[in-house]
Design an enzyme around this catalytic site. Structure first.
Site, PDB file in Angstrom:
ATOM      1  N   ASP A  13      32.350  59.923  54.627  1.00 24.25           N
ATOM      2  CA  ASP A  13      31.265  58.954  54.495  1.00 24.25           C
ATOM      3  C   ASP A  13      30.010  59.416  55.231  1.00 24.25           C
ATOM      4  OD1 ASP A  13      30.522  56.662  53.232  1.00 24.25           O
ATOM      5  OD2 ASP A  13      31.175  55.303  54.805  1.00 24.25           O
ATOM      6  N   ASP A  48      34.349  50.411  51.305  1.00 25.47           N
ATOM      7  CA  ASP A  48      34.214  49.824  52.637  1.00 25.47           C
ATOM      8  C   ASP A  48      35.057  48.569  52.801  1.00 25.47           C
ATOM      9  OD1 ASP A  48      32.345  51.785  53.262  1.00 25.47           O
ATOM     10  OD2 ASP A  48      30.698  50.594  52.450  1.00 25.47           O
TER      11      ASP A  48
END
Length: 421
Positions: free
Chosen positions: A246, A292
């Site tokens: 990420d 997420d």
């Protein structure tokens, strides 16, 4: 995998930016607070209810609802596979027409979204069916080969209630698809001025954003429910790898943010920041990737099953990790608002979701129990297991008799009591 929290215009919508060639007025503080608060609430719902349903899923006997277990090897390879997929999508959007790619993906997610939404609402809808509802059972079975080489490809069991849920979900799917096709049709229409065509004025996420969120919530809840980590170490490997993934793809390149804005599919939750000013016609969206939600969510669900395995009638680790997720996502929103730039949410979620429960385990002296817990090896009460399956040809009755003999095993003769002779 989209896993970044951002605004659709480089995170600078609050200060006023440009969208499709037009100046966008700055969002109000109330609108920003409503958008981020709604994203936070929408992220919490699938994690909480998905974790609860993961426990029932582990105890269930229905083959169609069996969870998919992620091993440490799967967790180590996942960031590499996700990176290749993300880069491939980025190159596709650069080389080919974005419009046709999104139309193809819309059809694909249209089918997946209907199935996911149907599975999500099924437990709630069962409460509304009358007791005399004719609930017939069905089975969808696809096999290949014959005889001893026959192999099952699809074996899905469902009933009439599931078909009703599928019909209701199809209404949402058709609504989503029609609004999307209509918005893309409007997107091809330009506005003429001074002898030349100006930029397209269609917003990135048109008026189907509610249907997009319904599908996104369904995908998230199903992911948390049906994807199971086999132990805490595997969870740490997965979250640690995606932490690096990420951070690199958000801060190191513009790949993830570009794909997130171009990929018009329910792989993210969106909420308009100008809802108070424009209502349902709002077009200035903040977004949160489903990665997420699902990735920390399956770790939180694992800790709930660990709580239950301790048999202490407390959910300490579940509530601790759930509070850690709220803290991590709140911190992400705060940092993004301050720096006006898209943030990799896992940068803040991973340390919080792993660190908080480990600190609690250290304080309670249960670190060994936490890291030795095996979710996939746990045999829950009243759940019979077979270690092998006999191959028997003939009638169902003969099959049942053979399985019973295999399970019972050979009986030993009781030795006679000498005193009775």
């Amino acid at each position: 995998m989209d896993s970044a929290l951002s605004d659709p215009h480089n995170g600078s919508a609050e200060a006023g930016g440009t969208a499709n060639g037009t100046t966008r007025p700055p969002s109000t503080p109330e609108g920003i607070a409503l958008a981020y608060g709604s994203l936070l609430l929408m992220a919490l719902l699938p994690i909480f209810f998905g974790a609860l349903r993961s426990v029932r899923c582990a105890r269930g006997k229905n083959a169609s609802d069996m969870p998919e277990t992620i091993t440490s090897r799967d967790a180590a390879r996942f960031p590499i596979i996700a990176s290749c997929t993300l880069l491939g999508l980025y190159l596709f959007f650069k080389i080919f027409s974005q419009e046709y790619i999104n139309l193809l993906l819309s059809m694909y997610f249209f089918v997946l979204g209907i199935l996911a939404l149907s599975h999500t609402i099924s437990p709630f809808m069962n409460k509304f069916f009358p007791a005399n509802f004719p609930n017939r059972q069905y089975q969808l079975l696809f096999t290949q080969g014959s005889g001893e080489n026959k192999e099952e490809i699809i074996n899905y069991e469902f009933d009439a209630k599931d078909l009703v849920c599928l019909g209701l979900s199809s209404i949402v799917g058709v609504w989503y698809l029609l609004r999307k096709v209509r918005s893309q049709g409007l997107g091809r229409m330009g506005i003429q001025g001074h002898g030349k065509q100006t930029a397209d004025l269609t917003p990135t996420f048109p008026q189907h954003w509610i249907a997009n969120n319904l599908f996104g919530l369904a995908f998230s809840l199903n992911g948390v429910e049906l994807l199971h980590l086999n132990n805490v170490s595997t969870g740490c490997i997965l979250l640690g790898g995606l932490f690096i993934y990420d951070v690199f793809w958000v801060f190191g390149t513009n790949v993830m943010v570009t794909v997130a804005k171009s990929f018009e599919a329910p792989i993210k939750l969106v909420f308009p920041q100008d809802l108070l000013e424009k209502g349902l016609e709002a077009d200035n969206f903040a977004m949160l990737g489903l990665g997420d939600i699902v990735i920390p969510g399956i770790f939180i669900a694992l800790l709930l099953r660990f709580d239950i395995s301790l048999k202490k009638n407390t959910h300490t680790y579940f509530y601790t990790s759930f509070a850690a997720y709220i803290f991590g996502l709140g911190l992400t929103i705060f940092i993004m608002h301050i720096f006006k730039h898209a943030q990799p949410a896992l940068l803040y979620l991973v340390p919080a979701c792993i660190g908080f429960p480990v600190l609690v385990a250290l304080a309670k002296g249960e670190v060994t129990e936490m890291f030795s817990y095996e979710s996939s090896a746990e045999i829950l009460p009243h759940t019979p297991r077979l270690t092998h399956f006999p191959t028997v040809s003939g009638s169902p009755a003969s099959l049942a008799d053979s399985m019973q003999q295999k399970l019972a095993g050979p009986r030993r003769r009781r030795p006679q009591n000498p005193s009775a002779m």
